[in-house]
Design a protein around this motif. Structure first.
Motif, PDB file in Angstrom:
ATOM      1  N   HIS A 125      58.972 -76.510  46.517  1.00  0.00           N
ATOM      2  CA  HIS A 125      59.088 -75.135  46.024  1.00  0.00           C
ATOM      3  C   HIS A 125      60.487 -74.743  45.548  1.00  0.00           C
ATOM      4  N   PRO A 126      61.562 -75.109  46.265  1.00  0.00           N
ATOM      5  CA  PRO A 126      62.899 -74.691  45.804  1.00  0.00           C
ATOM      6  C   PRO A 126      63.358 -75.353  44.507  1.00  0.00           C
ATOM      7  N   PHE A 127      62.687 -76.425  44.089  1.00  0.00           N
ATOM      8  CA  PHE A 127      63.211 -77.226  42.980  1.00  0.00           C
ATOM      9  C   PHE A 127      62.290 -77.271  41.758  1.00  0.00           C
ATOM     10  N   VAL A 128      61.074 -76.760  41.874  1.00  0.00           N
ATOM     11  CA  VAL A 128      60.096 -76.856  40.786  1.00  0.00           C
ATOM     12  C   VAL A 128      60.043 -75.546  40.011  1.00  0.00           C
ATOM     13  N   SER A 129      60.070 -75.651  38.688  1.00  0.00           N
ATOM     14  CA  SER A 129      60.018 -74.473  37.816  1.00  0.00           C
ATOM     15  C   SER A 129      58.581 -74.012  37.588  1.00  0.00           C
ATOM     16  N   GLU A 130      57.653 -74.971  37.489  1.00  0.00           N
ATOM     17  CA  GLU A 130      56.251 -74.627  37.225  1.00  0.00           C
ATOM     18  C   GLU A 130      55.338 -75.633  37.933  1.00  0.00           C
ATOM     19  N   PHE A 131      54.388 -75.080  38.695  1.00  0.00           N
ATOM     20  CA  PHE A 131      53.365 -75.899  39.339  1.00  0.00           C
ATOM     21  C   PHE A 131      52.122 -75.891  38.448  1.00  0.00           C
ATOM     22  N   VAL A 132      51.620 -77.081  38.138  1.00  0.00           N
ATOM     23  CA  VAL A 132      50.457 -77.214  37.257  1.00  0.00           C
ATOM     24  C   VAL A 132      49.347 -77.901  38.046  1.00  0.00           C
ATOM     25  N   LEU A 133      48.211 -77.226  38.171  1.00  0.00           N
ATOM     26  CA  LEU A 133      47.107 -77.794  38.946  1.00  0.00           C
ATOM     27  C   LEU A 133      45.813 -77.688  38.170  1.00  0.00           C
ATOM     28  N   LEU A 134      45.127 -78.805  38.059  1.00  0.00           N
ATOM     29  CA  LEU A 134      43.822 -78.839  37.386  1.00  0.00           C
ATOM     30  C   LEU A 134      42.757 -79.209  38.405  1.00  0.00           C
ATOM     31  N   GLU A 135      41.665 -78.447  38.379  1.00  0.00           N
ATOM     32  CA  GLU A 135      40.548 -78.680  39.288  1.00  0.00           C
ATOM     33  C   GLU A 135      39.263 -78.803  38.482  1.00  0.00           C
ATOM     34  N   SER A 136      38.373 -79.669  38.947  1.00  0.00           N
ATOM     35  CA  SER A 136      37.084 -79.854  38.278  1.00  0.00           C
ATOM     36  C   SER A 136      35.949 -79.522  39.233  1.00  0.00           C
ATOM     37  N   ASN A 137      34.807 -79.169  38.667  1.00  0.00           N
ATOM     38  CA  ASN A 137      33.612 -78.962  39.493  1.00  0.00           C
ATOM     39  C   ASN A 137      32.842 -80.269  39.686  1.00  0.00           C
ATOM     40  N   SER A 138      33.495 -81.387  39.347  1.00  0.00           N
ATOM     41  CA  SER A 138      32.882 -82.708  39.486  1.00  0.00           C
ATOM     42  C   SER A 138      33.851 -83.659  40.162  1.00  0.00           C
ATOM     43  N   THR A 139      33.325 -84.486  41.071  1.00  0.00           N
ATOM     44  CA  THR A 139      34.123 -85.578  41.608  1.00  0.00           C
ATOM     45  C   THR A 139      34.206 -86.687  40.568  1.00  0.00           C
ATOM     46  N   PHE A 140      35.056 -87.679  40.812  1.00  0.00           N
ATOM     47  CA  PHE A 140      35.150 -88.816  39.900  1.00  0.00           C
ATOM     48  C   PHE A 140      33.831 -89.581  39.836  1.00  0.00           C
ATOM     49  N   THR A 141      33.031 -89.469  40.897  1.00  0.00           N
ATOM     50  CA  THR A 141      31.747 -90.177  40.939  1.00  0.00           C
ATOM     51  C   THR A 141      30.599 -89.341  40.390  1.00  0.00           C
ATOM     52  N   GLY A 142      30.896 -88.163  39.821  1.00  0.00           N
ATOM     53  CA  GLY A 142      29.868 -87.365  39.179  1.00  0.00           C
ATOM     54  C   GLY A 142      29.075 -86.458  40.095  1.00  0.00           C
ATOM     55  N   GLN A 143      29.586 -86.212  41.309  1.00  0.00           N
ATOM     56  CA  GLN A 143      28.920 -85.275  42.207  1.00  0.00           C
ATOM     57  C   GLN A 143      29.440 -83.864  41.954  1.00  0.00           C
ATOM     58  N   VAL A 144      28.583 -82.883  42.166  1.00  0.00           N
ATOM     59  CA  VAL A 144      29.013 -81.484  42.063  1.00  0.00           C
ATOM     60  C   VAL A 144      30.003 -81.193  43.182  1.00  0.00           C
ATOM     61  N   LYS A 145      31.118 -80.579  42.835  1.00  0.00           N
ATOM     62  CA  LYS A 145      32.187 -80.296  43.793  1.00  0.00           C
ATOM     63  C   LYS A 145      32.535 -78.815  43.791  1.00  0.00           C
ATOM     64  N   PRO A 146      32.653 -78.190  44.964  1.00  0.00           N
ATOM     65  CA  PRO A 146      33.154 -76.813  44.996  1.00  0.00           C
ATOM     66  C   PRO A 146      34.585 -76.746  44.468  1.00  0.00           C
ATOM     67  N   LEU A 147      34.972 -75.587  43.971  1.00  0.00           N
ATOM     68  CA  LEU A 147      36.358 -75.388  43.525  1.00  0.00           C
ATOM     69  C   LEU A 147      37.188 -75.010  44.748  1.00  0.00           C
ATOM     70  N   PHE A 148      37.628 -76.033  45.487  1.00  0.00           N
ATOM     71  CA  PHE A 148      38.295 -75.823  46.763  1.00  0.00           C
ATOM     72  C   PHE A 148      39.598 -75.043  46.617  1.00  0.00           C
TER      73      PHE A 148
END
Length: 388
Positions: free
Chosen positions: A134-157
């Motif tokens: 946190h003290p050193f990062v200018s921007e946090f970038v986070l991408l979330e999918s509703n799918s796992t890598f194996t193609g299962q439906v995933k909640p947006l945790f």
């Protein structure tokens, strides 16, 4: 009388001639056919054929993966060694001197830093990571999918737990990408698709030339002083992998220091692409922590085992049994009952069996030690997990 492993008894031959000969009845022929066919075989050979061979095939089915991993040095050579850059740090040494020790100059102002991750379900580890950086990062970038890598439906945790991350809200670029849900597809294809989407989100976040971009999974945590060093020092490599201390399940089970996939890049528009494989030969020593499968709940272990790209390692359904997972965690054994992925027999043999416990909690992420009541399960001597 038995001679040379074969039965040559005249009596037996006469019987078979009578039974199998032209005068034999259909009933007698049907009942004795097998006996006549096998009259020249040794009993030991039959035992080997009908008992030994099936047991051998079943053993290969159960342990074939272990056999191939153990024999790996016969057909696969180690990758090219990294150019390891010594890492100097002490809290009482000035940044100017630290940069000088590395052979780098000092900047007038620090570079901007972008920390970009794909997110699955590692809520606690993400808290520890972002508090460390946190003290050193200018921007946090986070991408979330509703799918796992194996193609299962995933909640947006992350969306469900966003309140926990208010401390970065003003510097957060959050995106959601819809899964493709292609049945039977190689999980690495979906993973690649999501990393391309993350690459686009990084540009939306406003990254510019020569900004620093951290490319790593959530559980690959660069130390704060490492990122501070790289943002202040001039003439650092354009691409630099980070050597991380490798832990499994918690900071009790220290495996080795061979986690290297995390990297830091001086961003070049049109050239820098988000990736999670080897991109350079330069490796900065002792740059943070990799805590793999470091979950609070057994249910999170089960979720990841079924969701990530190496789902083929779940060869049997009992691997997902909660009581087995708990036992494996406390023993420091392998969730998938695999041998170490090494390139020499010496290293494979040295790492066989459970990981020895480490009772050192020195030089761990600060937020973890400042909140021991919350993260006790990640510290040495606390292997029991909640069910979830």
């Amino acid at each position: 009388m038995q001679e040379g492993g074969y039965y040559n008894s005249k009596k037996t031959d006469d019987i078979c001639q009578d039974v199998c000969g032209p005068q034999a009845s259909r009933a007698a022929l049907s009942m004795s056919r097998l006996r006549c066919i096998l009259r020249g075989f040794d009993h030991k050979a039959l035992l080997l054929l009908f008992v030994g061979l099936p047991l051998f095939i079943f053993g290969i089915y159960l342990h074939g993966q272990k056999i191939t991993y153990f024999l790996r040095p016969l057909w696969e050579s180690p990758p090219k060694p990294f150019n390891i850059i010594p890492h100097y740090y002490h809290e009482n040494v000035s940044m100017e001197n630290l940069c000088k020790l590395h052979g780098w100059g000092i900047r007038d102002t620090p570079r901007r830093v972008f920390d970009a991750v794909l997110f699955s379900n590692e809520v606690d580890i993400l808290e520890i990571r972002w508090n460390e950086l946190h003290p050193f990062v200018s921007e946090f970038v986070l991408l979330e999918s509703n799918s796992t890598f194996t193609g299962q439906v995933k909640p947006l945790f992350f969306a469900q737990n966003r309140e926990k991350f208010k401390f970065v809200e003003s510097r957060l670029t959050y995106g959601v990408v819809g899964g493709r849900f292609v049945k039977g597809e190689n999980p690495f294809v979906e993973e690649s698709y999501q990393r391309v989407a993350l690459d686009q989100l990084i540009r939306i976040a406003g990254i510019n030339e020569d900004d620093l971009l951290i490319m790593s999974d959530v559980d690959e945590i660069p130390s704060g002083h490492t990122i501070d060093l790289l943002r202040w020092c001039d003439d650092i490599p354009y691409k630099l992998h980070l050597e991380l201390r490798n832990y499994l399940y918690s900071f009790q089970f220290y495996l080795d220091n061979r986690s290297w996939r995390a990297s830091v890049h001086r961003y070049k528009p049109g050239k820098t692409r988000y990736a999670h494989f080897r991109q350079t030969d330069d490796l900065l020593a002792d740059s943070g922590w990799h805590c793999s499968f470091c979950f609070r709940h057994i249910s999170e272990f089960v979720f990841k085992m079924k969701a990530y790209s190496h789902v083929d390692r779940v060869r049997f359904s009992y691997y997902l049994k909660p009581s087995r997972i708990q036992d494996v965690i406390c023993r420091g054994a392998d969730l998938f009952d695999m041998l170490p992925e090494e390139y020499t027999f010496q290293e494979i043999i040295a790492k066989m069996g459970p990981i020895p416990s480490s009772y050192s909690a020195v030089h761990l992420p600060g937020h973890l030690l400042q909140n021991v009541d919350k993260y006790m399960y990640l510290l040495p001597g606390n292997c029991l997990r909640e069910s979830g």
